[in-house]
Write a protein that holds these residues in place. Structure first.
Motif, PDB file in Angstrom:
ATOM      1  N   ARG A 230     -40.231  13.983 -26.629  1.00 54.41           N
ATOM      2  CA  ARG A 230     -40.875  12.853 -25.952  1.00 54.41           C
ATOM      3  C   ARG A 230     -41.002  13.093 -24.455  1.00 54.41           C
ATOM      4  O   ARG A 230     -41.917  12.595 -23.808  1.00 54.41           O
ATOM      5  CB  ARG A 230     -40.062  11.569 -26.191  1.00 54.41           C
ATOM      6  CG  ARG A 230     -40.252  10.998 -27.571  1.00 54.41           C
ATOM      7  CD  ARG A 230     -39.422   9.743 -27.705  1.00 54.41           C
ATOM      8  NE  ARG A 230     -39.968   8.620 -26.952  1.00 54.41           N
ATOM      9  CZ  ARG A 230     -39.276   7.530 -26.657  1.00 54.41           C
ATOM     10  NH1 ARG A 230     -38.008   7.412 -27.039  1.00 54.41           N
ATOM     11  NH2 ARG A 230     -39.832   6.547 -26.001  1.00 54.41           N
ATOM     12  N   ALA A 247     -27.394   9.666 -24.045  1.00 52.19           N
ATOM     13  CA  ALA A 247     -28.535   8.750 -23.927  1.00 52.19           C
ATOM     14  C   ALA A 247     -29.846   9.538 -23.874  1.00 52.19           C
ATOM     15  O   ALA A 247     -30.842   9.141 -24.482  1.00 52.19           O
ATOM     16  CB  ALA A 247     -28.387   7.877 -22.691  1.00 52.19           C
ATOM     17  N   ALA A 251     -32.718   9.368 -26.694  1.00 54.94           N
ATOM     18  CA  ALA A 251     -34.078   8.934 -26.338  1.00 54.94           C
ATOM     19  C   ALA A 251     -35.121   9.997 -26.708  1.00 54.94           C
ATOM     20  O   ALA A 251     -36.311   9.803 -26.476  1.00 54.94           O
ATOM     21  CB  ALA A 251     -34.138   8.641 -24.842  1.00 54.94           C
ATOM     22  N   ARG A 362     -28.249   3.882 -21.111  1.00 51.30           N
ATOM     23  CA  ARG A 362     -29.137   4.049 -22.264  1.00 51.30           C
ATOM     24  C   ARG A 362     -30.476   3.322 -22.031  1.00 51.30           C
ATOM     25  O   ARG A 362     -31.532   3.889 -22.250  1.00 51.30           O
ATOM     26  CB  ARG A 362     -28.433   3.484 -23.504  1.00 51.30           C
ATOM     27  CG  ARG A 362     -28.923   4.054 -24.801  1.00 51.30           C
ATOM     28  CD  ARG A 362     -28.006   3.603 -25.908  1.00 51.30           C
ATOM     29  NE  ARG A 362     -26.917   4.538 -26.104  1.00 51.30           N
ATOM     30  CZ  ARG A 362     -26.901   5.465 -27.064  1.00 51.30           C
ATOM     31  NH1 ARG A 362     -27.906   5.557 -27.899  1.00 51.30           N
ATOM     32  NH2 ARG A 362     -25.885   6.288 -27.204  1.00 51.30           N
ATOM     33  N   VAL A 363     -30.365   2.079 -21.547  1.00 50.49           N
ATOM     34  CA  VAL A 363     -31.578   1.278 -21.334  1.00 50.49           C
ATOM     35  C   VAL A 363     -32.471   1.940 -20.285  1.00 50.49           C
ATOM     36  O   VAL A 363     -33.679   2.098 -20.464  1.00 50.49           O
ATOM     37  CB  VAL A 363     -31.204  -0.163 -20.896  1.00 50.49           C
ATOM     38  CG1 VAL A 363     -32.437  -0.946 -20.476  1.00 50.49           C
ATOM     39  CG2 VAL A 363     -30.460  -0.876 -22.018  1.00 50.49           C
ATOM     40  N   GLU A 366     -33.955   5.260 -21.532  1.00 52.00           N
ATOM     41  CA  GLU A 366     -35.006   4.993 -22.533  1.00 52.00           C
ATOM     42  C   GLU A 366     -36.304   4.619 -21.807  1.00 52.00           C
ATOM     43  O   GLU A 366     -37.380   5.147 -22.113  1.00 52.00           O
ATOM     44  CB  GLU A 366     -34.529   3.874 -23.479  1.00 52.00           C
ATOM     45  CG  GLU A 366     -35.508   3.422 -24.531  1.00 52.00           C
ATOM     46  CD  GLU A 366     -35.893   4.519 -25.541  1.00 52.00           C
ATOM     47  OE1 GLU A 366     -37.071   4.533 -25.928  1.00 52.00           O
ATOM     48  OE2 GLU A 366     -35.024   5.346 -25.924  1.00 52.00           O
ATOM     49  N   VAL A 369     -37.837   7.681 -20.129  1.00 51.01           N
ATOM     50  CA  VAL A 369     -38.477   8.595 -21.074  1.00 51.01           C
ATOM     51  C   VAL A 369     -39.844   8.042 -21.503  1.00 51.01           C
ATOM     52  O   VAL A 369     -40.796   8.785 -21.721  1.00 51.01           O
ATOM     53  CB  VAL A 369     -37.538   8.849 -22.282  1.00 51.01           C
ATOM     54  CG1 VAL A 369     -38.262   9.522 -23.429  1.00 51.01           C
ATOM     55  CG2 VAL A 369     -36.347   9.697 -21.836  1.00 51.01           C
ATOM     56  N   GLU A 370     -39.923   6.733 -21.567  1.00 50.72           N
ATOM     57  CA  GLU A 370     -41.192   6.108 -21.977  1.00 50.72           C
ATOM     58  C   GLU A 370     -42.279   6.236 -20.905  1.00 50.72           C
ATOM     59  O   GLU A 370     -43.460   6.189 -21.208  1.00 50.72           O
ATOM     60  CB  GLU A 370     -40.973   4.610 -22.254  1.00 50.72           C
ATOM     61  CG  GLU A 370     -40.613   4.339 -23.699  1.00 50.72           C
ATOM     62  CD  GLU A 370     -40.171   2.906 -23.911  1.00 50.72           C
ATOM     63  OE1 GLU A 370     -40.508   2.041 -23.081  1.00 50.72           O
ATOM     64  OE2 GLU A 370     -39.465   2.668 -24.899  1.00 50.72           O
TER      65      GLU A 370
END
Ligand code: SF4
Ligand code: SF4
Lengths: 373, 385
Positions: A230, A247, A251, A362-363, A366, A369-370
């Motif tokens: 990703r 994390a 992800a 983690r949040v 994530e 990565v998006e």
């Protein structure tokens, strides 16, 4: 039972989870001494040549029982190291080496080290700037003093021959670690973030010969090439914590490059294997890339970082900043600007080695990565 | 309320400092170069080349006194500098982008930078950022941390760098190196430091002719104008005024009962309230460990702390924690514990030197009040005993 492929990783992970246990086992088998090296840039070859085990201490090997008299403005790396020493942990360590990494380490060594701890200590003050006039001569003096100190502590003089052998051992180890990094850049996802972290950390505890063997085994595996990832992340900062790497893995991000102190900065650059060995160690140090703790000479740290970023094929840059770390913080705004100007997604994530930050890391990872997916 | 007696020299200093700041702005018109310089750098080299030195750290302190530090730090934090960084550094950044928030309108642009890491290594990162921002050269003096005995190699390393400076400065300024002006500047520095030391040491007499707050506020010229005739003249006048006070037996604090020493950086934004509060309680801040850093002199390097320890051997101790200055704040708790074990009262107060956002005013007053009351009681017991 782990498969043959997984065995090196499991072993490395075990060492990371209990580095003191690994040191203790080595000592009981070898009957020799271990030297605790405070990050970063201790010329470990000298300790190795003196028959000692250099062990880098990162401050998160034990969970601090309390603040241990460490002031709140001290980063969690130095704070963790000092509180472990003050609370009588790390008894496996026979001597300490403190480099002049930053204000915090220099002062912690002076002020917070327990006065009743009579283990030998060496403050390794190295030039902050490679191109300062007199820097090579000054560093050579410090390397020679360190060499003498290591000989006295270990009871084994550091001969030129022994140092030459140690330089070869370390060069071999660095070469193999570089192969691991190359593999991660060429085949994103070939090693996870957690694997990189475990292999990098284990090499700072295990004898280098053994670590080289583990790395070779890990590299010889024939794992299926993973599908597209990703995100291809380049990591910078002093260190990544286990939760951050987990994390990133969770992800679906692949680490394709890093300049972490607990990573590339520790393993990069080889020393000349012929000529005067002390000088060779001096040259290796002075040839280092500019980093947050070494003054940039000519090329700036940010320029060099961007070059390495491009070489790795990464598509985003993640800066991991240890809270209260001044050296790393100074470059952040300009680094962010540079990335913005080049359209590189950038995130600076504050980390604390002792806080439970799993969920928030983690949040944020994530979301990072998006970005631009 | 009883306030400490003001020194006449204070008015002259304002004038002097204003002229110093103006010199930076006028330099270009006069064909002179401007260099940003750290407070511990050997500025005499710059004077030898007619370069105008500008001190961002001093500017941080000036903003702290004016209580502009918080807003300027905030600007730096919005830019991405983390809150836990040295506030002088952040103020400097803030004032670059919002000069109107600075009481002196910010600083002129530098032609080059001279950074010595003998005060801390933070300044290296700070000056690297300045060099990128202004796109100007940075001269770094790497002065190694001394852990124990001085190593001859460290001294040689420093010497090598000092020997190299004239050539570098000639390259940057396009001027010829003037050994004569350099020597003159070193002599003037020494002279000013001797006078400054006298001002500080005069407080070992009772009552103390000045307070440490006076010293904090009057140290501007010794920090920023070392090596100039103006600084010598200023401290000559100040010494004269202090000598007169000593001769007349006149203390800065009316009815001085208790004497305190301040450790760590000044908490600039609280100097007046702290000083007035203490004076009102017959308490004089007679010394500070910070101000004597500028009594060091070339060629002599007396052990000032030893001297000071003698002068102040029986004073009470007061300490401030400058949390954003790590080098200075290390060891505060250890010193406090040691003093307490020796029966010397002390109080640790938490606050940033220039960022007023990090200071709980109410809490500070209550704690200091309790401390002073305790000292007062002990003083009375001592009088009865
Ligand atoms: S994390 Fe930063 S402040 Fe802490 S020890 Fe490392 S370099 Fe120093
Ligand atoms: S960290 Fe401390 S010594 Fe360094 S510039 Fe800031 S206030 Fe001064």
């Amino acid at each position: 039972m782990p498969s043959g492929e997984e065995r090196p990783f499991r072993f490395a992970l075990e060492v990371c989870r209990n580095p003191a246990g690994a040191v203790s086992r080595w000592k009981s088998v070898s009957g020799r001494k271990a030297a605790g090296c405070i990050p970063i840039y201790v010329p470990e070859e000298i300790l190795h040549a003196a028959g000692m085990l250099p062990v880098t201490i990162w401050g998160n090997e034990f969970s601090p029982a309390s603040s241990g008299g460490v002031p709140p403005f001290v980063c969690s790396v130095a704070g963790g190291i000092v509180s472990a020493i003050r609370s009588g942990k790390w008894e496996e360590i026979d001597a300490w080496v403190f480099p002049s990494t930053c204000d915090t380490i220099q002062n912690a060594f002076e002020v917070l080290f327990p006065p009743n701890d009579d283990r030998p200590r060496f403050p390794f003050v190295f030039p902050a700037s490679a191109d300062a006039p007199g820097a090579p001569e000054y560093m050579l003096d410090r390397v020679e003093a360190f060499r003498e100190w290591a000989g006295t502590v270990s009871g084994r003089e550091v001969s030129e021959g022994a140092l030459e052998r140690s330089v070869r051992v370390y060069n071999e180890n660095r070469k193999v670690f570089a192969l691991l990094e190359e593999r991660m850049a060429e085949t994103p996802g070939s090693f996870t973030g957690t694997e990189l972290w475990a292999y990098a950390r284990a090499g700072m505890v295990l004898p280098r010969e053994g670590h080289t063997e583990i790395l070779k085994k890990a590299l010889s595996r024939s794992r299926e090439v993973p599908g597209p990832t990703r995100a291809k992340v380049f990591l910078t900062g002093m260190l990544a914590t286990g939760p951050v790497m987990e994390a990133l893995d969770a992800a679906g991000a692949a680490i394709v490059g890093n300049d972490l102190a607990l990573g590339n900065r520790h393993y990069s650059g080889s020393a000349d294997e012929s000529g005067d060995m002390s000088l060779s160690l001096v040259r290796r140090h002075l040839r280092r890339d500019p980093c947050s703790t070494l003054h940039e000479s000519g090329r700036t740290r940010i320029e060099r970082l961007i070059e390495r970023f491009a070489w790795s094929g990464a598509d985003r840059l993640l800066m991991l900043r240890v809270r209260q770390c001044e050296p790393e913080s100074g470059d952040v705004p300009d680094m962010a600007d540079e990335c913005r100007g080049r359209g590189i997604p950038f995130l600076c994530l504050d980390i604390d080695l002792h806080a439970e930050e799993r969920a928030s890391a983690r949040v944020r990872i994530e979301a990072f990565v998006e970005m631009g997916e | 309320m009883t306030r400490p007696k003001r020194l006449e020299a204070a008015a002259g200093m304002k004038e002097l400092m204003l002229r110093h700041f103006q010199a930076g702005w006028l330099a270009r018109e006069e064909g002179r170069k401007v260099a940003f310089v750290t407070s511990g750098a050997p500025v005499e080299f710059l004077h030898a080349m007619d370069v105008v030195p500008v001190y961002p750290e001093n500017h941080g302190a000036v903003c702290g006194v004016a209580r502009a530090g918080g807003r300027l730090c905030q600007a730096a934090e919005e830019r991405g500098y983390s809150r836990d960084l040295c506030s002088y550094w952040k103020i400097d950044w803030g004032a670059r982008t919002r000069p109107s928030e600075s009481p002196i309108g910010g600083l002129p642009n530098p032609d080059f930078l001279l950074c010595a890491n003998n005060i801390c290594r933070t300044v290296v990162k700070w000056y690297e950022g300045l060099s990128r921002f202004y796109r100007v050269p940075l001269l770094l003096l790497d002065l190694p941390f001394r852990h124990a005995e001085e190593e001859p190699a460290a001294r040689e390393y420093v010497r090598d760098q000092f020997r190299n400076l004239p050539g570098e400065l000639a390259r940057l300024t396009g001027r010829m190196w003037s050994e004569e002006r350099f020597r003159e500047s070193v002599d003037l520095s020494r002279e000013a430091s001797v006078l400054w030391q006298e001002c500080i040491e005069a407080n070992s007499t009772r009552p103390a002719p000045t307070t440490a707050v006076d010293q904090f506020l009057l140290m501007g010229p010794i920090v920023t104008m070392r090596g100039t005739r103006e600084a010598v003249e200023f401290y000559r006048g100040l010494t004269h005024e202090i000598r007169e006070r000593v001769r007349r037996g006149e203390g800065a604090v009316e009815g001085e009962k208790t004497r305190l020493l301040w450790d760590n950086l000044p908490v600039w934004h609280q100097l007046r309230p702290v000083s007035d509060f203490l004076a009102d309680h017959g308490t004089a801040l007679v010394g500070a460990t910070y101000t004597n850093a500028w009594t060091e002199r070339a060629g002599e390097s007396p052990d000032v702390s030893e001297g000071l320890a003698d002068a102040y051997a029986r004073v009470w101790l007061n300490m401030g924690l400058g949390h954003r200055c790590k080098p200075y704040s290390f060891g505060q708790e250890e010193i406090a514990a040691r003093l307490k074990s020796e029966g010397i009262p002390c109080i640790l107060m938490d606050g940033d030197m220039a960022d007023e956002r990090d200071f709980a005013e109410g809490g500070w007053r209550t704690r200091l009040e309790a401390f002073v009351e305790r000292l007062d009681n002990e003083h009375h017991r001592g009088m009865r005993g």
